[in-house]
Design a protein around this motif. Structure first.
Motif, PDB file in Angstrom:
ATOM      1  N   HIS A 185      -4.511  13.999   2.563  1.00 51.73           N
ATOM      2  CA  HIS A 185      -3.217  14.460   3.055  1.00 51.73           C
ATOM      3  C   HIS A 185      -2.847  15.804   2.430  1.00 51.73           C
ATOM      4  O   HIS A 185      -2.207  16.632   3.058  1.00 51.73           O
ATOM      5  CB  HIS A 185      -2.120  13.424   2.791  1.00 51.73           C
ATOM      6  CG  HIS A 185      -2.082  12.338   3.818  1.00 51.73           C
ATOM      7  ND1 HIS A 185      -2.623  11.095   3.612  1.00 51.73           N
ATOM      8  CD2 HIS A 185      -1.575  12.321   5.065  1.00 51.73           C
ATOM      9  CE1 HIS A 185      -2.459  10.360   4.695  1.00 51.73           C
ATOM     10  NE2 HIS A 185      -1.818  11.075   5.588  1.00 51.73           N
ATOM     11  N   ALA A 228      -3.343  10.710  -2.352  1.00 50.97           N
ATOM     12  CA  ALA A 228      -3.675  11.105  -0.981  1.00 50.97           C
ATOM     13  C   ALA A 228      -4.187  12.543  -0.978  1.00 50.97           C
ATOM     14  O   ALA A 228      -3.474  13.467  -0.589  1.00 50.97           O
ATOM     15  CB  ALA A 228      -2.451  10.926  -0.083  1.00 50.97           C
ATOM     16  N   ASP A 265      -4.601   4.631   6.319  1.00 54.14           N
ATOM     17  CA  ASP A 265      -4.396   4.278   4.902  1.00 54.14           C
ATOM     18  C   ASP A 265      -3.826   2.871   4.742  1.00 54.14           C
ATOM     19  O   ASP A 265      -4.250   2.094   3.895  1.00 54.14           O
ATOM     20  CB  ASP A 265      -3.356   5.206   4.237  1.00 54.14           C
ATOM     21  CG  ASP A 265      -3.792   6.651   4.155  1.00 54.14           C
ATOM     22  OD1 ASP A 265      -5.000   6.913   4.241  1.00 54.14           O
ATOM     23  OD2 ASP A 265      -2.898   7.521   4.014  1.00 54.14           O
ATOM     24  N   GLN A 317      -2.153   8.352   7.833  1.00 55.16           N
ATOM     25  CA  GLN A 317      -1.340   7.390   7.089  1.00 55.16           C
ATOM     26  C   GLN A 317      -1.491   5.984   7.665  1.00 55.16           C
ATOM     27  O   GLN A 317      -1.508   4.999   6.945  1.00 55.16           O
ATOM     28  CB  GLN A 317       0.125   7.827   7.155  1.00 55.16           C
ATOM     29  CG  GLN A 317       0.760   7.920   5.793  1.00 55.16           C
ATOM     30  CD  GLN A 317       2.139   8.544   5.859  1.00 55.16           C
ATOM     31  OE1 GLN A 317       2.303   9.645   6.369  1.00 55.16           O
ATOM     32  NE2 GLN A 317       3.130   7.854   5.345  1.00 55.16           N
ATOM     33  N   VAL A 327       0.852  -1.194   0.000  1.00 57.62           N
ATOM     34  CA  VAL A 327       0.000   0.000   0.000  1.00 57.62           C
ATOM     35  C   VAL A 327       0.885   1.241   0.000  1.00 57.62           C
ATOM     36  O   VAL A 327       1.854   1.316   0.765  1.00 57.62           O
ATOM     37  CB  VAL A 327      -0.907   0.044   1.260  1.00 57.62           C
ATOM     38  CG1 VAL A 327      -1.766   1.306   1.248  1.00 57.62           C
ATOM     39  CG2 VAL A 327      -1.796  -1.184   1.341  1.00 57.62           C
ATOM     40  N   VAL A 348       8.270   3.558   0.782  1.00 51.38           N
ATOM     41  CA  VAL A 348       8.344   4.962   1.187  1.00 51.38           C
ATOM     42  C   VAL A 348       9.756   5.496   1.015  1.00 51.38           C
ATOM     43  O   VAL A 348      10.712   4.736   0.902  1.00 51.38           O
ATOM     44  CB  VAL A 348       7.971   5.169   2.686  1.00 51.38           C
ATOM     45  CG1 VAL A 348       6.491   5.051   2.912  1.00 51.38           C
ATOM     46  CG2 VAL A 348       8.759   4.246   3.597  1.00 51.38           C
TER      47      VAL A 348
END
Ligand code: TRP
Ligand code: SF4
Length: 402
Positions: free
Chosen positions: A49, A46, A142, A139, A11, A153
């Motif tokens: 975000h 996002a 998410d 997050q 994800v 990331v």
């Protein structure tokens, strides 16, 4: 091998605050492209975000979201192969964020380095808001909604991922130590050899009361040799550790191989710093922006030698250049054989060359209703999983009865 990895869930998201830029492309999207054939992937824009820092210019977010997704598709993200969606199309993200907020200590959020750093860097915006503090908690929602195993990331996001793991652990501790977990443990204990069961109880005491970490290691080994299925082994280990039944899986970060890319001012490339080069930036603008970049300050005159490691232009060459060009830059810069203008123009050539086919493909997606279809199908698929997880979590949190 491949089919095995398909069981692993990936994800990740990118904030939709503007057009996709080179930092997003090299830092995130390229990694997504390499994962989409191997894993079960959920990739989302996002937009919520985006709202945490851009709430005052919220009107731009829908367009930015749309353009960013078009860029993803142009760069080769394949909706047949992975689930592509917009965060706010799946309201379960917001709901889980709210539920998590009930048991998240403020200090966990306040201590995350990006919180204070970003507030200071983006001082033109008032970020002393509730939503901005909760950025990493959103997050967590998410990622945990989809039971992620892996979260690709960049390095700057590692602290956020650590929070995600802490939230999962805290959830398991709070809601996994339920009477039904005790009953499950008792049933397993009754089914195994009495001596081993007694041993496990002793190890639990040694670990939880005396803090002997070797007791937990021994328990892990012991449970692995009992011939139990994996879920039961896990439950026994959680029992010994006192962490509660694993209701939420702890995801692992997968660090992007590309170091952070500098923007046109030498800081990290980020929409918030207004220093980006878009993935689909027009050629003259790419050249103009590269030309404006700061270089090693030691090179005042054309004849002054420089040091690439002190120059953000070199950081970009490291991503774009082949070894021949890299040698040319290093030698030329250190001996003042090349000027910064030559160096930058070669860099701009490489960027433009990489962008050309993506820009070409992106034309197919601009204003094309196919993108709406892809996104609505993606949201539907994402919601399938998200609603199931949320229902399960709400049940153990007793915020619903069935
Ligand atoms: N915060 C991430 C960034 O700025 C974007 C993001 C939002 C994300 N939710 C996520 C990344 C979940 C990974 C997983 O890059
Ligand atoms: Fe930077 Fe290139 Fe100039 Fe050296 S020659 S200072 S690497 S731009």
């Amino acid at each position: 091998m491949t089919s095995n990895l398909r069981n692993k869930i990936v994800v990740s998201g990118i904030r939709s605050t503007g057009k996709l830029h080179l930092g997003n492309y090299h830092g995130a999207l390229k990694q997504w492209l390499s994962m989409q054939d191997k894993y079960t992937c959920f990739f989302f824009a996002a937009d919520l975000h985006g709202l945490t820092t851009n709430y005052a210019t919220a009107g731009d977010i829908p367009v930015n979201t749309r353009t960013m997704v078009e860029d993803w598709l142009a760069a080769g993200l394949d909706h047949e192969n992975c689930c592509i969606f917009v965060q706010s199309d799946v309201p379960e993200h917001s709901e889980l964020h709210l539920l998590f907020s009930m048991f998240t200590p403020l200090s966990w959020l306040e201590r995350i380095p990006t919180y204070k750093d970003q507030q200071a860097k983006l001082s033109d915006k008032d970020l002393s808001t509730y939503g901005f503090l909760g950025y990493p908690l959103l997050q967590a929602a998410d990622v945990l909604l989809y039971n992620a195993d892996l979260v690709p990331v960049g390095e700057d996001q590692l602290a956020h991922l650590e929070l995600v793991r802490k939230i999962a652990r805290r959830f398991n501790f709070l809601y996994g130590n339920s009477p039904s977990f005790e009953a499950e443990i008792n049933t397993i204990m009754d089914s195994i050899d009495k001596k081993q069961a007694k041993k496990l109880r002793t190890l639990k005491r040694d670990y939880q009361q005396k803090g002997l970490s070797v007791a937990l290691e021994n328990a892990t080994r012991l449970t692995a040799n009992l011939g139990l299925e994996q879920g039961m082994q896990d439950s026994l280990c959680s029992y010994v550790a006192g962490t509660g039944k694993t209701i939420i899986n702890l995801p692992e970060p997968l660090l992007s191989v590309t170091p952070k890319l500098p923007g046109t001012d030498g800081q990290k490339m980020s929409k918030s710093y207004n220093n980006t080069i878009a993935l689909t930036e027009a050629e003259p603008d790419v050249r103009k922006k590269i030309k404006s970049m700061p270089t090693d300050p030691a090179r005042v005159k054309r004849t002054d030698p420089g040091e690439p490691s002190k120059c953000p232009v070199w950081e970009l060459h490291k991503v774009y250049a082949n070894s021949e060009i890299k040698d040319w830059v290093i030698n030329g810069c250190r001996t003042a054989k090349i000027g910064c203008i030559d160096c930058k123009s070669v860099l701009a050539d490489s960027i433009v060359k990489e962008q050309a086919p993506i820009i070409e493909r992106s034309k197919d997606y601009r204003d094309n209703p196919i993108v709406d279809k892809i996104l609505s199908k993606g949201a539907e698929r994402a919601r399938d999983t998200a609603t199931t997880t949320l229902r399960k979590l709400k049940l153990v949190m007793h915020s619903r009865d069935n």
